[in-house]
Design a protein around this motif. Structure first.
Motif, PDB file in Angstrom:
ATOM      1  N   THR A   1       0.558  -0.910   0.104  1.00 61.62           N
ATOM      2  CA  THR A   1      -0.194  -0.076  -0.117  1.00 61.62           C
ATOM      3  C   THR A   1       0.872   1.452  -0.301  1.00 61.62           C
ATOM      4  O   THR A   1       0.641   1.926  -0.572  1.00 61.62           O
ATOM      5  CB  THR A   1      -0.992  -0.071   1.471  1.00 61.62           C
ATOM      6  N   ALA A   2       1.992   1.398   0.977  1.00 61.85           N
ATOM      7  CA  ALA A   2       2.757   2.412   1.073  1.00 61.85           C
ATOM      8  C   ALA A   2       3.625   2.914  -0.302  1.00 61.85           C
ATOM      9  O   ALA A   2       3.622   3.972  -0.828  1.00 61.85           O
ATOM     10  CB  ALA A   2       3.920   2.691   2.366  1.00 61.85           C
ATOM     11  N   ALA A   3       3.816   1.684  -0.743  1.00 63.91           N
ATOM     12  CA  ALA A   3       4.806   1.953  -2.284  1.00 63.91           C
ATOM     13  C   ALA A   3       4.340   2.051  -3.229  1.00 63.91           C
ATOM     14  O   ALA A   3       4.603   3.020  -4.527  1.00 63.91           O
ATOM     15  CB  ALA A   3       5.701   0.557  -2.174  1.00 63.91           C
ATOM     16  N   LEU A   4       2.977   1.952  -3.067  1.00 62.30           N
ATOM     17  CA  LEU A   4       1.908   2.501  -4.367  1.00 62.30           C
ATOM     18  C   LEU A   4       0.853   3.411  -4.302  1.00 62.30           C
ATOM     19  O   LEU A   4       0.633   4.088  -4.748  1.00 62.30           O
ATOM     20  CB  LEU A   4       1.372   1.140  -4.436  1.00 62.30           C
ATOM     21  N   ALA A   5       1.339   3.754  -2.799  1.00 62.48           N
ATOM     22  CA  ALA A   5       0.668   4.894  -2.913  1.00 62.48           C
ATOM     23  C   ALA A   5       0.608   6.293  -3.149  1.00 62.48           C
ATOM     24  O   ALA A   5      -0.627   6.999  -3.933  1.00 62.48           O
ATOM     25  CB  ALA A   5       0.120   5.174  -0.984  1.00 62.48           C
ATOM     26  N   ASP A   6       2.094   7.067  -4.036  1.00 58.11           N
ATOM     27  CA  ASP A   6       2.128   7.998  -4.538  1.00 58.11           C
ATOM     28  C   ASP A   6       3.025   8.304  -6.087  1.00 58.11           C
ATOM     29  O   ASP A   6       3.144   8.718  -6.421  1.00 58.11           O
ATOM     30  CB  ASP A   6       3.188   8.774  -3.421  1.00 58.11           C
ATOM     31  N   VAL A   7       2.384   6.937  -6.087  1.00 58.05           N
ATOM     32  CA  VAL A   7       3.116   6.105  -7.722  1.00 58.05           C
ATOM     33  C   VAL A   7       1.738   7.108  -8.850  1.00 58.05           C
ATOM     34  O   VAL A   7       0.459   6.454  -8.408  1.00 58.05           O
ATOM     35  CB  VAL A   7       3.202   5.050  -7.647  1.00 58.05           C
ATOM     36  N   PRO A   8       2.345   7.887 -10.037  1.00 54.47           N
ATOM     37  CA  PRO A   8       1.133   7.832 -10.638  1.00 54.47           C
ATOM     38  C   PRO A   8       0.479   6.782 -11.258  1.00 54.47           C
ATOM     39  O   PRO A   8       1.327   5.975 -11.832  1.00 54.47           O
ATOM     40  CB  PRO A   8       2.394   8.986 -11.280  1.00 54.47           C
ATOM     41  N   LYS A   9      -0.390   7.185 -11.854  1.00 55.19           N
ATOM     42  CA  LYS A   9      -1.289   5.946 -12.329  1.00 55.19           C
ATOM     43  C   LYS A   9      -0.437   5.152 -13.931  1.00 55.19           C
ATOM     44  O   LYS A   9      -0.582   4.125 -13.504  1.00 55.19           O
ATOM     45  CB  LYS A   9      -3.016   6.266 -13.654  1.00 55.19           C
ATOM     46  N   ASP A  10       0.312   6.620 -14.442  1.00 54.11           N
ATOM     47  CA  ASP A  10       1.184   5.909 -15.309  1.00 54.11           C
ATOM     48  C   ASP A  10       2.731   5.047 -15.434  1.00 54.11           C
ATOM     49  O   ASP A  10       2.792   4.610 -16.243  1.00 54.11           O
ATOM     50  CB  ASP A  10       1.155   6.929 -17.007  1.00 54.11           C
ATOM     51  N   ARG A  11       3.013   5.090 -13.930  1.00 57.97           N
ATOM     52  CA  ARG A  11       3.889   4.018 -13.514  1.00 57.97           C
ATOM     53  C   ARG A  11       3.511   2.860 -12.149  1.00 57.97           C
ATOM     54  O   ARG A  11       4.192   1.867 -12.025  1.00 57.97           O
ATOM     55  CB  ARG A  11       4.964   5.222 -12.854  1.00 57.97           C
ATOM     56  N   ARG A  12       1.782   2.485 -12.489  1.00 56.84           N
ATOM     57  CA  ARG A  12       1.641   1.284 -11.472  1.00 56.84           C
ATOM     58  C   ARG A  12       2.326   0.286 -12.225  1.00 56.84           C
ATOM     59  O   ARG A  12       2.931  -0.305 -10.958  1.00 56.84           O
ATOM     60  CB  ARG A  12       0.166   1.314 -11.548  1.00 56.84           C
ATOM     61  N   GLY A  13       2.338   0.227 -12.687  1.00 55.10           N
ATOM     62  CA  GLY A  13       2.858  -1.349 -13.308  1.00 55.10           C
ATOM     63  C   GLY A  13       3.925  -1.046 -13.474  1.00 55.10           C
ATOM     64  O   GLY A  13       4.550  -2.694 -13.220  1.00 55.10           O
ATOM     65  N   THR A  14       5.230  -0.986 -13.470  1.00 54.27           N
ATOM     66  CA  THR A  14       6.330  -0.540 -13.564  1.00 54.27           C
ATOM     67  C   THR A  14       6.303  -0.688 -11.198  1.00 54.27           C
ATOM     68  O   THR A  14       7.571  -1.985 -11.436  1.00 54.27           O
ATOM     69  CB  THR A  14       7.182   0.543 -13.209  1.00 54.27           C
ATOM     70  N   ALA A  15       6.050   0.265 -11.116  1.00 52.72           N
ATOM     71  CA  ALA A  15       6.227  -0.142  -9.392  1.00 52.72           C
ATOM     72  C   ALA A  15       5.764  -1.390  -8.888  1.00 52.72           C
ATOM     73  O   ALA A  15       6.449  -2.036  -8.509  1.00 52.72           O
ATOM     74  CB  ALA A  15       5.641   1.071  -8.703  1.00 52.72           C
ATOM     75  N   SER A  16       4.500  -2.396  -9.091  1.00 55.57           N
ATOM     76  CA  SER A  16       4.457  -3.302  -8.949  1.00 55.57           C
ATOM     77  C   SER A  16       5.793  -4.473  -9.321  1.00 55.57           C
ATOM     78  O   SER A  16       6.046  -5.059  -8.510  1.00 55.57           O
ATOM     79  CB  SER A  16       3.049  -3.692  -9.799  1.00 55.57           C
ATOM     80  N   GLY A  17       6.067  -4.649 -10.627  1.00 54.33           N
ATOM     81  CA  GLY A  17       7.165  -5.339 -11.570  1.00 54.33           C
ATOM     82  C   GLY A  17       8.145  -5.223 -10.117  1.00 54.33           C
ATOM     83  O   GLY A  17       8.917  -6.325 -10.428  1.00 54.33           O
ATOM     84  N   LEU A  18       8.732  -3.469  -9.887  1.00 56.94           N
ATOM     85  CA  LEU A  18       9.383  -3.949  -8.867  1.00 56.94           C
ATOM     86  C   LEU A  18       9.628  -4.517  -7.742  1.00 56.94           C
ATOM     87  O   LEU A  18      10.866  -4.790  -7.088  1.00 56.94           O
ATOM     88  CB  LEU A  18       9.855  -2.200  -8.534  1.00 56.94           C
ATOM     89  N   LEU A  19       8.031  -4.356  -7.042  1.00 57.79           N
ATOM     90  CA  LEU A  19       8.020  -5.957  -5.912  1.00 57.79           C
ATOM     91  C   LEU A  19       8.175  -6.516  -6.140  1.00 57.79           C
ATOM     92  O   LEU A  19       8.124  -7.181  -5.121  1.00 57.79           O
ATOM     93  CB  LEU A  19       6.555  -4.535  -5.732  1.00 57.79           C
ATOM     94  N   GLY A  20       7.416  -7.074  -6.951  1.00 57.45           N
ATOM     95  CA  GLY A  20       7.994  -8.648  -7.042  1.00 57.45           C
ATOM     96  C   GLY A  20       8.962  -8.408  -7.823  1.00 57.45           C
ATOM     97  O   GLY A  20       9.633  -9.774  -7.169  1.00 57.45           O
ATOM     98  N   LEU A  21      10.228  -7.825  -8.099  1.00 54.85           N
ATOM     99  CA  LEU A  21      11.972  -8.708  -8.303  1.00 54.85           C
ATOM    100  C   LEU A  21      12.184  -8.607  -7.083  1.00 54.85           C
ATOM    101  O   LEU A  21      13.211  -9.648  -6.893  1.00 54.85           O
ATOM    102  CB  LEU A  21      11.721  -7.381  -9.210  1.00 54.85           C
ATOM    103  N   SER A  22      11.706  -7.110  -6.386  1.00 51.99           N
ATOM    104  CA  SER A  22      12.202  -7.647  -4.311  1.00 51.99           C
ATOM    105  C   SER A  22      11.898  -8.775  -3.948  1.00 51.99           C
ATOM    106  O   SER A  22      12.908  -9.115  -3.543  1.00 51.99           O
ATOM    107  CB  SER A  22      12.115  -6.477  -4.076  1.00 51.99           C
ATOM    108  N   ARG A  23      11.096  -9.241  -4.142  1.00 53.10           N
ATOM    109  CA  ARG A  23      10.638  -9.860  -3.359  1.00 53.10           C
ATOM    110  C   ARG A  23      10.888 -11.490  -3.776  1.00 53.10           C
ATOM    111  O   ARG A  23      11.029 -12.271  -3.200  1.00 53.10           O
ATOM    112  CB  ARG A  23       8.814  -9.952  -3.781  1.00 53.10           C
ATOM    113  N   ASN A  24      10.741 -11.761  -5.183  1.00 51.28           N
ATOM    114  CA  ASN A  24      11.987 -12.818  -5.817  1.00 51.28           C
ATOM    115  C   ASN A  24      13.828 -12.754  -5.145  1.00 51.28           C
ATOM    116  O   ASN A  24      14.204 -14.158  -5.295  1.00 51.28           O
ATOM    117  CB  ASN A  24      11.529 -12.534  -7.300  1.00 51.28           C
TER     118      ASN A  24
END
Length: 417
Positions: free
Chosen positions: A326-349
């Protein structure tokens, strides 16, 4: 009256989208865990050694890890709904190819394609859930995704175990085809249409890293590493140090996934009620406490101590996941949420792989041997203690990163640049 009808319609659409995204996340996590139980059958049918059939699992995970940031970027460039549909179609086609694979090489290739499809489902689902959820229910939405992910991971081995006697190893892939087809139909019907995009291209990867996202990514790596450590070290400790039979080890190891399933949505509710920062701190504190308890309690009270520590650790993980996403995606603009979600997935893996390799090496060092099968119970216990003392220290470091705040990380990054 008209406003009430519009509100009711919006709620129905949101529920439909939530159902679709939950099923998508379930498919991706199911694909991660369902193949493990088929490895002995694959080795038998293809007359191949375990090291070769293991590639069926590794190919999926490697493709997923490599693809997550790329597919997130594609979502930002070409539309989240469009990429979700592409991912579901790819996952369905790869499941079909896996079920029909005539040899092990083609099966591994199909599983790699399925892993790419799973990367779309995991990454784009998170970005779409953030976009479709109301502001007051973002934490709840992230908690639901955590619950569904845990459910898929826990369901995989049991579903696979039921299907293999009936349909052989191919059955575990056949069952995923109609599920992916259903999710694709639901996605077409329920997901909101992609917004028209202007000529300005979304920010690139380096621009995303200049945001306050860095602390969330670093902490995500550390937490994922610690959670993977429980899955790697736990079976050795329970089976070799405590002398439990395999069935009992499996039962004890199922405690964590069950708690994850139960605690995911309540964790999201707490994020909505208390705020992401507070819940993030509580989650990390519970993770630190659970890790230290794993180093201490099992030595004192055996299985009961191990389960007690897991009961503290696992809800902490779900609190962390809901709050951090929630915190990571809170202030991310709509046109960058896919990349932000991908970075979260990458860091988890990255964290999962680090937990399996680096923390596994710490366990071997503490035990004084890599030949765990012939090691004395005291040596296994020593490895367990050292590993989770280090894990607790890592959690304290994660807490320090969160408390330091994103502003310090941003300044440090700019100074080095």
């Amino acid at each position: 009256m008209q406003q009430a009808e519009m509100t009711g319609s919006a709620k129905t659409e949101r529920r439909g989208a939530t159902l679709t995204l939950s099923l998508s996340m379930l498919l991706a996590s199911l694909g991660t865990s369902i193949a493990n139980i088929a490895l002995p059958k694959l080795a038998e049918d293809f007359s191949a050694p375990f090291t070769e059939v293991q590639g069926v699992v590794v190919a999926y995970l490697a493709a997923l890890t490599i693809s997550v940031v790329i597919v997130g970027r594609l979502g930002d460039l070409y539309g989240l709904k469009r990429m979700q549909l592409a991912g579901l179609g790819l996952f369905a086609a790869a499941s079909l190819l896996s079920a029909m694979a005539p040899d092990l090489t083609l099966l591994m290739a199909a599983r790699a394609v399925q892993g790419v499809g799973a990367a779309f489902l995991m990454t784009i689902s998170m970005a779409l859930m953030r976009e479709t959820a109301s502001e007051a229910r973002i934490g709840r939405a992230m908690g639901l995704l955590g619950t569904v992910s845990a459910l898929g991971t826990a369901l995989g081995p049991s579903l696979g175990g039921a299907l293999i006697p009936l349909a052989g190893w191919r059955g575990i892939f056949w069952v995923q085809v109609p599920l992916a087809g259903l999710a694709l139909i639901l996605a077409i019907a329920t997901l909101p249409a992609d917004r028209a995009r202007g000529k300005t291209r979304p920010a690139g990867l380096l621009a995303m890293l200049e945001r306050r996202l860095i602390p969330n990514l670093v902490v995500n790596i550390v937490v994922a590493a610690v959670m993977m450590t429980t899955l790697v070290v736990g079976p050795f400790y329970l089976g070799l140090a405590l002398g439990l039979k395999a069935a009992v080890v499996g039962l004890v190891m199922s405690v964590g996934p069950v708690i994850s399933i139960i605690s995911g949505v309540p964790s999201g509710r707490l994020v909505d009620a208390w705020g992401a920062r507070r819940v993030l701190s509580i989650g990390l504190a519970m993770l630190a406490a659970g890790a230290f308890l794993l180093a201490i309690l099992p030595e004192i009270s055996g299985v009961a101590g191990y389960v007690a520590a897991i009961i503290v650790l696992t809800p902490g993980y779900q609190l962390f996941q809901a709050a951090n996403n929630t915190a990571a995606l809170a202030d991310v603009p709509k046109d960058r949420r896919g990349t932000a979600s991908g970075l979260l997935g990458l860091s988890r893996n990255i964290g999962l792989m680090s937990g399996a390799s680096l923390m596994g090496a710490v366990f071997a060092y503490g035990a004084g041997t890599q030949d765990f099968i012939h090691a004395a119970p005291a040596a296994i216990s020593a490895g367990m203690q050292l590993t989770f003392l280090l894990a607790g220290g890592l959690m304290l470091s994660a807490m320090a990163i969160v408390f330091a705040g994103a502003a310090n990380w941003l300044c440090l990054f700019r100074e080095k640049a």
